[in-house]
Design an enzyme around this catalytic site. Structure first.
Site, short mmCIF file in Angstrom:
data_model
loop_
_atom_site.label_atom_id
_atom_site.label_comp_id
_atom_site.label_asym_id
_atom_site.label_seq_id
_atom_site.Cartn_x
_atom_site.Cartn_y
_atom_site.Cartn_z
N HIS A 82 -0.59 -0.67 -4.67
CA HIS A 82 0.47 0.29 -5.00
C HIS A 82 0.83 1.18 -3.81
O HIS A 82 1.95 1.17 -3.32
CB HIS A 82 0.00 1.21 -6.13
CG HIS A 82 -0.40 0.52 -7.39
ND1 HIS A 82 0.52 -0.03 -8.28
CD2 HIS A 82 -1.61 0.29 -7.93
CE1 HIS A 82 -0.13 -0.55 -9.31
NE2 HIS A 82 -1.42 -0.38 -9.14
O1 RIB Z 1 -0.24 3.95 -10.55
C1 RIB Z 1 -0.84 3.73 -9.30
C2 RIB Z 1 -1.08 5.03 -8.60
O2 RIB Z 1 -2.04 5.79 -9.31
C3 RIB Z 1 -1.69 4.85 -7.20
O3 RIB Z 1 -1.27 5.92 -6.38
C4 RIB Z 1 -3.15 4.94 -7.44
O4 RIB Z 1 -3.87 5.41 -6.28
C5 RIB Z 1 -3.20 5.97 -8.52
O5 RIB Z 1 -3.16 7.24 -7.89
#
Ligand code: RIB
Ligand code: CA
Length: 319
Positions: free
Chosen positions: A245
């Site tokens: 992500h």
């Molecule tokens: O949904 C994914 C996000 O949430 C990413 O930033 C992960 O590190 C969590 O913080």
């Protein structure tokens, strides 16, 4: 090539660590002026410690400032079920040599942005609490912010609730403040980050680099393999994938050509069962001016290759 001056606001966090790997492997293209930590995956104490521990380990020399302890209105909900109690799964990094900045995050961001001759890009890979607090307290910084590249939100589905992605869910009020700020925003929501995945086979290629750092990176990313939450319509044909992500928020700055997106009007739900849902008006039904560039497609092969290169660069630096 002129370097892009950036501030990174992060809640490390496994994929945050992968994002920091990419950022600090590309110091020829990115000028990291400051790192600030937000409460999200785990508490502020732990995210700040993890940022200092990880960045000390990879040899980064950067100020790391503590951010706000809690979201603007909601109670902090963490993601230890995904990232582990430490935030780094079962991977250990050495005691940090980098100290906590004597400036709180908002002050450090304010002074860094106002002192810069060039407009600063903010990379945010956690809840937007610190960024929102900065904009509420010091709206004058807006004129010296180039854009905000945020990992968060989703046009379809969610991973913290059926309709909300974690970073937006934790602090939807912060999203509202940032999204109405008028600052250009690039949103790497789940729509693109669920396509920015690494397969377990590709993760083994990272392990095969054969260095201590590569081994730590491998164990970090495979830690949450079994607990990963998927949105509907997940396209992966693999049974085991690892969503990178947060890496998207930096990869977009380095390689925008890897991505496709669309300017859309986006609003966030603040209360109730849909709290944190980012409502993306792809078809402009609202008639409102677009305020966010929403990414939805990535060249996954190129993305993975660029990330592996970053692991090799950091590995070489540490050997
Ligand atoms: O949904 C994914 C996000 O949430 C990413 O930033 C992960 O590190 C969590 O913080
Ligand atoms: Ca994060």
């Amino acid at each position: 090539m002129t370097k892009i001056p950036i501030i990174i606001d992060t809640d490390p966090g496994i994929d945050d660590a992968m994002m920091l790997t990419l950022a600090f492997a590309n110091e020829g293209a990115l000028d990291v002026r400051l790192v600030t930590t937000c409460s999200g995956n785990i508490s502020q104490d732990k995210t700040n410690y993890n940022a200092r521990s990880f960045l000390s380990y990879i040899g980064a020399d950067v100020e790391i400032a503590r951010g706000l302890e809690q979201p603007i209105f909601r109670e902090l909900e963490v993601a230890e079920d995904i990232h582990g109690e430490s935030g780094f799964g079962n991977v250990q990094f050495p005691t940090p040599t980098l100290l906590v900045s004597n400036r709180p995050a908002v002050t450090a961001m304010l002074e860094t942005i106002l002192a810069s001759d060039e407009k600063i890009t903010i990379v945010a890979t956690g809840p937007l609490t610190n960024v929102a607090a900065l904009l509420l307290a010091h709206p004058e910084v807006k004129t010296n912010i180039e854009r905000i590249s945020w990992m968060g939100g989703a046009a379809v589905g969610g991973n913290m609730s059926p309709s909300a992605e974690f970073n937006a869910y934790v602090d939807p009020h912060a999203v509202e403040i940032v999204f109405r700020s008028g600052i250009p925003i690039v949103m790497s929501g789940l729509d693109v980050t669920h396509k920015a995945f690494v397969t377990i086979e590709e993760a083994k290629n990272i392990l095969a680099i054969g260095t201590e750092f590569a081994e730590k990176a491998y164990h970090l990313v495979t830690y949450y393999l079994d607990v990963i939450k998927r949105t509907p319509f997940h396209e992966a044909n693999y049974d085991q994938v690892l969503h990178f992500h947060d890496v998207c928020a930096v990869m977009y700055l380095l390689k925008p050509e890897y991505f496709k997106g669309q300017d859309c009007y986006v609003e966030v739900a603040l209360e109730g069962v849909t709290a944190g849902a980012t409502v993306v008006d792809y078809t402009n039904r609202s008639g409102k001016m677009p305020n966010v560039h929403v990414l939805h497609t990535v060249d996954r092969g190129a993305f993975v290759a660029e990330f592996v290169k970053a692991v090799e660069i950091i590995s070489d630096r540490l050997e």
